[in-house]
Design a protein around this motif. Structure first.
Motif, mmCIF file in Angstrom:
data_model
loop_
_atom_site.group_PDB
_atom_site.id
_atom_site.type_symbol
_atom_site.label_atom_id
_atom_site.label_comp_id
_atom_site.label_asym_id
_atom_site.label_seq_id
_atom_site.Cartn_x
_atom_site.Cartn_y
_atom_site.Cartn_z
ATOM 1 N N SER A 1 0.824 -1.194 0.000
ATOM 2 C CA SER A 1 0.000 0.000 0.000
ATOM 3 C C SER A 1 0.868 1.258 0.000
ATOM 4 O O SER A 1 0.546 2.249 -0.652
ATOM 5 C CB SER A 1 -0.939 -0.091 1.205
ATOM 6 N N SER A 2 2.011 1.212 0.680
ATOM 7 C CA SER A 2 2.909 2.367 0.734
ATOM 8 C C SER A 2 3.480 2.736 -0.622
ATOM 9 O O SER A 2 3.763 3.902 -0.877
ATOM 10 C CB SER A 2 4.061 2.117 1.714
ATOM 11 N N ILE A 3 3.690 1.742 -1.480
ATOM 12 C CA ILE A 3 4.208 2.088 -2.809
ATOM 13 C C ILE A 3 3.090 2.207 -3.841
ATOM 14 O O ILE A 3 3.341 2.454 -5.008
ATOM 15 C CB ILE A 3 5.293 1.106 -3.316
ATOM 16 N N GLY A 4 1.853 2.045 -3.398
ATOM 17 C CA GLY A 4 0.719 2.220 -4.307
ATOM 18 C C GLY A 4 0.448 1.017 -5.191
ATOM 19 O O GLY A 4 -0.154 1.146 -6.263
ATOM 20 N N ALA A 5 0.863 -0.173 -4.752
ATOM 21 C CA ALA A 5 0.657 -1.388 -5.552
ATOM 22 C C ALA A 5 -0.795 -1.839 -5.410
ATOM 23 O O ALA A 5 -1.127 -2.666 -4.558
ATOM 24 C CB ALA A 5 1.621 -2.481 -5.092
ATOM 25 N N LYS A 6 -1.638 -1.306 -6.283
ATOM 26 C CA LYS A 6 -3.089 -1.444 -6.123
ATOM 27 C C LYS A 6 -3.615 -2.867 -6.308
ATOM 28 O O LYS A 6 -4.321 -3.388 -5.467
ATOM 29 C CB LYS A 6 -3.779 -0.506 -7.113
ATOM 30 N N LYS A 7 -3.261 -3.490 -7.416
ATOM 31 C CA LYS A 7 -3.779 -4.844 -7.668
ATOM 32 C C LYS A 7 -3.241 -5.836 -6.645
ATOM 33 O O LYS A 7 -3.950 -6.748 -6.220
ATOM 34 C CB LYS A 7 -3.418 -5.328 -9.075
ATOM 35 N N VAL A 8 -1.986 -5.640 -6.263
ATOM 36 C CA VAL A 8 -1.389 -6.494 -5.237
ATOM 37 C C VAL A 8 -2.174 -6.338 -3.942
ATOM 38 O O VAL A 8 -2.529 -7.325 -3.283
ATOM 39 C CB VAL A 8 0.100 -6.137 -4.999
ATOM 40 N N ASN A 9 -2.445 -5.084 -3.601
ATOM 41 C CA ASN A 9 -3.182 -4.763 -2.391
ATOM 42 C C ASN A 9 -4.577 -5.396 -2.382
ATOM 43 O O ASN A 9 -5.023 -5.971 -1.386
ATOM 44 C CB ASN A 9 -3.299 -3.245 -2.280
ATOM 45 N N ASP A 10 -5.260 -5.316 -3.516
ATOM 46 C CA ASP A 10 -6.602 -5.901 -3.628
ATOM 47 C C ASP A 10 -6.549 -7.411 -3.437
ATOM 48 O O ASP A 10 -7.417 -7.999 -2.779
ATOM 49 C CB ASP A 10 -7.221 -5.573 -4.991
ATOM 50 N N ALA A 11 -5.536 -8.045 -4.024
ATOM 51 C CA ALA A 11 -5.366 -9.495 -3.862
ATOM 52 C C ALA A 11 -5.112 -9.831 -2.396
ATOM 53 O O ALA A 11 -5.602 -10.840 -1.881
ATOM 54 C CB ALA A 11 -4.231 -10.002 -4.747
ATOM 55 N N CYS A 12 -4.376 -8.965 -1.718
ATOM 56 C CA CYS A 12 -4.098 -9.159 -0.290
ATOM 57 C C CYS A 12 -5.382 -9.110 0.528
ATOM 58 O O CYS A 12 -5.549 -9.856 1.501
ATOM 59 C CB CYS A 12 -3.151 -8.093 0.242
ATOM 60 N N THR A 13 -6.269 -8.216 0.144
ATOM 61 C CA THR A 13 -7.550 -8.086 0.861
ATOM 62 C C THR A 13 -8.330 -9.393 0.757
ATOM 63 O O THR A 13 -8.907 -9.862 1.735
ATOM 64 C CB THR A 13 -8.375 -6.910 0.296
ATOM 65 N N GLN A 14 -8.329 -9.968 -0.445
ATOM 66 C CA GLN A 14 -9.009 -11.259 -0.645
ATOM 67 C C GLN A 14 -8.359 -12.333 0.224
ATOM 68 O O GLN A 14 -9.041 -13.110 0.892
ATOM 69 C CB GLN A 14 -8.914 -11.698 -2.103
ATOM 70 N N LEU A 15 -7.041 -12.359 0.216
ATOM 71 C CA LEU A 15 -6.306 -13.358 1.005
ATOM 72 C C LEU A 15 -6.610 -13.206 2.485
ATOM 73 O O LEU A 15 -6.801 -14.183 3.210
ATOM 74 C CB LEU A 15 -4.800 -13.228 0.743
ATOM 75 N N LYS A 16 -6.710 -11.970 2.913
ATOM 76 C CA LYS A 16 -6.999 -11.710 4.318
ATOM 77 C C LYS A 16 -8.341 -12.321 4.725
ATOM 78 O O LYS A 16 -8.486 -12.894 5.806
ATOM 79 C CB LYS A 16 -7.000 -10.201 4.578
ATOM 80 N N GLU A 17 -9.322 -12.187 3.839
ATOM 81 C CA GLU A 17 -10.654 -12.745 4.137
ATOM 82 C C GLU A 17 -10.607 -14.260 4.283
ATOM 83 O O GLU A 17 -11.187 -14.809 5.223
ATOM 84 C CB GLU A 17 -11.641 -12.350 3.037
ATOM 85 N N TYR A 18 -9.917 -14.926 3.348
ATOM 86 C CA TYR A 18 -9.814 -16.387 3.439
ATOM 87 C C TYR A 18 -9.024 -16.803 4.669
ATOM 88 O O TYR A 18 -9.303 -17.846 5.275
ATOM 89 C CB TYR A 18 -9.158 -16.957 2.176
ATOM 90 N N CYS A 19 -8.066 -15.968 5.040
ATOM 91 C CA CYS A 19 -7.246 -16.257 6.213
ATOM 92 C C CYS A 19 -8.092 -16.176 7.478
ATOM 93 O O CYS A 19 -8.030 -17.064 8.340
ATOM 94 C CB CYS A 19 -6.091 -15.265 6.267
#
Lengths: 142, 208
Positions: free
Chosen positions: A87-105
């Motif tokens: 998020s600090s470097i503005g990696a948007k798609k990566v960040n969105d994928a992380c959000t999905q991963l967080k939910e499954y986690c």
């Protein structure tokens, strides 16, 4: 090659990265604003730092999914760090994928976690290639 | 009493376990003309704040900005330790977090944090720092001046016979402080009272 032409290409590449959702326009622009004569390569430096650091974090996340029993708490901790720097470097798609991963986690869904971690890795790799090309163009444009 | 206008006189200690975020906050702060020291943990922050290698305070920290989520000592823990320390409690503390959790924000503000920034932190967020630094510096300088003046005064009283109260003495007649040793404690008392009664609702609004 004409410098103006190169500069236009740089601008075009950057706008594509924004429009295609790879980079968050606001955050990436903020990073560029922090560059000055004394720190002309700040953006490339911080992105390089990110890729070095995040490679390790991805490996650690993969390891948690290999271990049995799966430590979802640990996975979430590592993910939190990884998502933060993305998020600090503005990696948007990566960040969105992380959000999905967080939910499954949170749901302790092993299959979901494996799948979305692959997605995270994919987006992470694609962005790296795009940014490498971008910074090369920036350097060429001087 | 010259309060320095130049921010490059102000020193900020930034605490974050993420190397990327440390690099970012350092650049943000330097761009805003602050002197910066970064550390990667709360315990290193406390070490830095309390160590005087040359036996006098050359490195004065004017503000601490810390990440909330850190392994070991969290930003909240660090905040508490700073506010509980008679030596450090006057240093303004700002918390950063990637998560917008209202209860977390309230807890930090109640514990004495000046601001709560959502990550990624922007340059515009840092504009909010200076008033907190200046307010603390002005208070400090006032007390220093009052302290010095009072000390001079007490020395003079010892020399001379009874005199009618000077204007300075009248200004200082706030909490009654019979001797020098209690003066510092009383100053801190004043400061901490001020802190807890200050309304916090304004600060919560900055997070949205």
């Amino acid at each position: 090659m004409d410098r103006n032409h190169l500069l236009r290409q740089v601008a075009y590449m950057k706008n594509s990265l924004f429009d295609q959702g790879y980079l968050d326009r606001e955050q990436f622009t903020q990073l560029e604003e922090l560059q000055d004569d004394a720190n002309p390569n700040f953006v490339e430096e911080i992105v390089t730092l990110y890729y070095n650091d995040s490679a390790r974090l991805i490996q650690n996340m993969e390891q948690t999914l290999v271990n049995r029993p799966i430590d979802f708490v640990r996975l979430e901790e590592i993910l939190h760090q990884f998502k933060g720097s993305s998020s600090s470097i503005g990696a948007k798609k990566v960040n969105d994928a992380c959000t999905q991963l967080k939910e499954y986690c949170s749901a302790e869904n092993t299959e979901g976690c494996s799948r979305t971690l692959q997605l995270v890795k994919q987006e992470h790799a694609v962005l790296r290639t795009r940014l490498e090309t971008y910074f090369q163009m920036v350097r060429e444009a001087g | 009493m010259g309060v320095a206008a130049a921010d490059s006189e102000f020193h900020v200690l930034a605490v974050d376990d993420s190397i990327i975020d440390r690099k970012l906050i350092e650049r943000l702060l330097k761009t805003s003309s602050y002197q910066v020291t970064t550390v990667d943990s709360g315990s290193k922050a406390l070490e830095f704040l309390t160590t005087n290698p040359n036996n006098h305070q050359e490195v004065e920290v004017n503000l601490v900005i810390t990440d909330y989520c850190m392994p070991g000592m969290t930003g909240y823990d660090l905040l508490k330790k700073i506010k509980e320390s008679s030596l450090l409690r006057n240093i303004p503390v700002v918390i950063m977090s990637s998560e917008n959790v209202p209860s977390r924000i309230s807890r930090c503000l109640e514990e004495g944090a000046e601001e709560f920034f959502l990550k990624p932190v922007q340059l515009s967020d840092l504009n909010k720092l200076r008033p907190h630094i200046l307010k603390t510096k002005i208070k400090h300088q006032k007390q220093q001046v009052q302290g010095e003046a009072k000390q001079e005064e007490e020395e003079e009283e010892e020399k001379s016979e009874f005199e009618s109260p000077t204007q300075q003495e009248q200004q200082q007649r706030q909490p009654q402080q019979p001797d020098n040793n209690k003066r510092k404690a009383a100053m801190e008392e004043e400061l901490s009272t001020d802190r807890t009664t200050r309304p916090r609702y304004n600060d919560i609004a900055t997070v949205v």
